[in-house]
Design a protein around this motif. Structure first.
Motif, mmCIF file in Angstrom:
data_model
loop_
_atom_site.group_PDB
_atom_site.id
_atom_site.type_symbol
_atom_site.label_atom_id
_atom_site.label_comp_id
_atom_site.label_asym_id
_atom_site.label_seq_id
_atom_site.Cartn_x
_atom_site.Cartn_y
_atom_site.Cartn_z
ATOM 1 N N SER A 181 0.753 -1.157 -0.336
ATOM 2 C CA SER A 181 0.036 -0.609 -0.100
ATOM 3 C C SER A 181 1.047 1.401 -0.353
ATOM 4 C CB SER A 181 -0.822 0.346 1.328
ATOM 5 O OG SER A 181 -0.131 -0.283 2.381
ATOM 6 N N ASP A 182 1.596 1.294 0.656
ATOM 7 C CA ASP A 182 2.775 2.229 0.129
ATOM 8 C C ASP A 182 3.433 2.490 -0.869
ATOM 9 O OD1 ASP A 182 4.331 -0.069 0.931
ATOM 10 O OD2 ASP A 182 5.858 0.879 0.702
ATOM 11 N N CYS A 183 3.594 1.472 -1.799
ATOM 12 C CA CYS A 183 3.275 1.749 -3.410
ATOM 13 C C CYS A 183 2.381 2.397 -4.037
ATOM 14 C CB CYS A 183 3.990 0.866 -4.217
ATOM 15 S SG CYS A 183 6.085 0.217 -3.102
ATOM 16 N N LYS A 184 1.524 2.672 -3.494
ATOM 17 C CA LYS A 184 -0.142 2.835 -3.850
ATOM 18 C C LYS A 184 -0.223 2.093 -4.910
ATOM 19 C CE LYS A 184 -0.096 6.280 -1.408
ATOM 20 N NZ LYS A 184 -1.200 6.267 -0.405
ATOM 21 N N THR A 185 -0.174 0.234 -4.650
ATOM 22 C CA THR A 185 -1.029 -1.233 -6.110
ATOM 23 C C THR A 185 -1.375 -1.860 -4.318
ATOM 24 O OG1 THR A 185 -0.161 -2.812 -7.277
ATOM 25 C CG2 THR A 185 1.657 -2.110 -5.200
ATOM 26 N N SER A 186 -2.119 -2.456 -5.243
ATOM 27 C CA SER A 186 -3.311 -3.424 -4.456
ATOM 28 C C SER A 186 -2.577 -4.655 -4.187
ATOM 29 C CB SER A 186 -4.489 -3.659 -5.175
ATOM 30 O OG SER A 186 -3.901 -3.971 -6.002
ATOM 31 N N GLY A 187 -0.838 -4.829 -4.888
ATOM 32 C CA GLY A 187 -0.386 -6.370 -4.690
ATOM 33 C C GLY A 187 0.367 -6.326 -3.511
ATOM 34 N N TYR A 188 0.607 -7.797 -3.205
ATOM 35 C CA TYR A 188 2.314 -8.052 -2.086
ATOM 36 C C TYR A 188 3.105 -7.667 -2.128
ATOM 37 C CZ TYR A 188 -2.369 -11.022 -1.126
ATOM 38 O OH TYR A 188 -3.543 -11.623 -0.561
ATOM 39 N N LYS A 189 4.198 -7.129 -1.420
ATOM 40 C CA LYS A 189 5.035 -7.261 -1.016
ATOM 41 C C LYS A 189 5.643 -8.183 -0.780
ATOM 42 C CE LYS A 189 6.628 -3.291 -0.145
ATOM 43 N NZ LYS A 189 6.661 -2.067 1.520
ATOM 44 N N PHE A 190 6.963 -8.899 -1.558
ATOM 45 C CA PHE A 190 7.760 -9.878 -1.208
ATOM 46 C C PHE A 190 8.996 -9.932 -1.023
ATOM 47 C CE2 PHE A 190 3.721 -11.619 -3.089
ATOM 48 C CZ PHE A 190 3.636 -12.439 -2.260
ATOM 49 N N LEU A 191 9.669 -10.253 -0.403
ATOM 50 C CA LEU A 191 11.513 -9.819 -0.155
ATOM 51 C C LEU A 191 11.979 -11.699 -0.876
ATOM 52 C CD1 LEU A 191 14.223 -9.135 0.883
ATOM 53 C CD2 LEU A 191 13.626 -10.335 3.796
#
Length: 222
Positions: A181-191
């Motif tokens: 959400s900090d990137c203004k997208t609905s996707g998930y963030k992964f490492l």
């Protein structure tokens, strides 16, 4: 980081900053992103503490030019802005909680705090009789896509992302870092653990019971 709190709904917005000089730019970004909310509920006043970045002439002029009244708490009496102060404390505690549970910490603290804010905005609050998200947007937050922070995930790699070759794997093991959400997208963030690189995608399978770093002491080490 900067936290904006709506006193009526208790909804929180959370933005990262590298330096406090970015306060004006972040405030402009927030003001633009709540345009749909302001259309229904005009923003009349913004209350801030007396730190230098919050009392700058540029920031005051920005809100004044947009018809918003500037108001400040009395120096050394933070209780006057109690809602915002409690927000900072609760968000920090949420971030520490998910970091401790997952074993992840250090450079990933902002992702942990962002995850905490998203969860808090979707959690029922007795004072308002609903969730902050529903109070301010008028609809319930879809929580079916929420996944535990720090759990194992397997992200699909489309042909543009995967390595070349017929036998290149179509999925990789990653660590889930919450919504992007900090990137203004609905996707998930992964490492990606091996490289430390972050990827964003909606195509993944989750193992919600497995936390690869749950027995590590990364929070203490960083």
């Amino acid at each position: 980081a900067v936290v904006f709190t709506d006193n009526h709904s208790e909804y929180r917005w959370h933005y990262g900053m590298k330096t406090k000089d970015e306060t004006l730019a972040v405030s402009k970004r927030w003001f633009a992103e709540i345009a749909d909310i302001r259309a229904k509920h005009p923003l009349l006043m913004v209350m801030r503490d007396n730190s230098g970045e919050n009392t700058s002439r540029e920031l005051n002029d920005f809100f004044t030019d947009n018809g918003v009244k500037n108001y400040f708490s009395t120096p050394y009496e933070q209780w006057q802005n109690g809602s915002a102060e409690s927000s900072i404390n609760s968000i920090t505690m949420l971030g520490r909680t998910v970091m401790a549970e997952s074993g992840l910490g250090g450079p990933l603290w902002f992702s942990a705090v962002t995850h905490g804010v998203n969860c808090r905005n979707a959690t029922f609050k007795k004072r308002i009789g609903t969730t902050p998200h529903e109070k301010i947007f008028g609809v319930k937050k879809d929580v079916s896509k929420f996944r535990p922070f720090g759990c194992r995930a397997y992200m699909h790699m489309n042909k543009d992302r995967r390595e070349k070759g017929r036998h290149a794997p179509k999925a990789i093991a990653v660590i889930h870092l919450g919504f992007a959400s900090d990137c203004k997208t609905s996707g998930y963030k992964f490492l990606i653990e091996a490289t430390g690189k972050h990827l964003i995608s909606n195509q993944a399978k989750f193992d919600e019971n497995f936390f690869p770093y749950s027995n590590c002491k990364m929070v203490d080490e960083h």
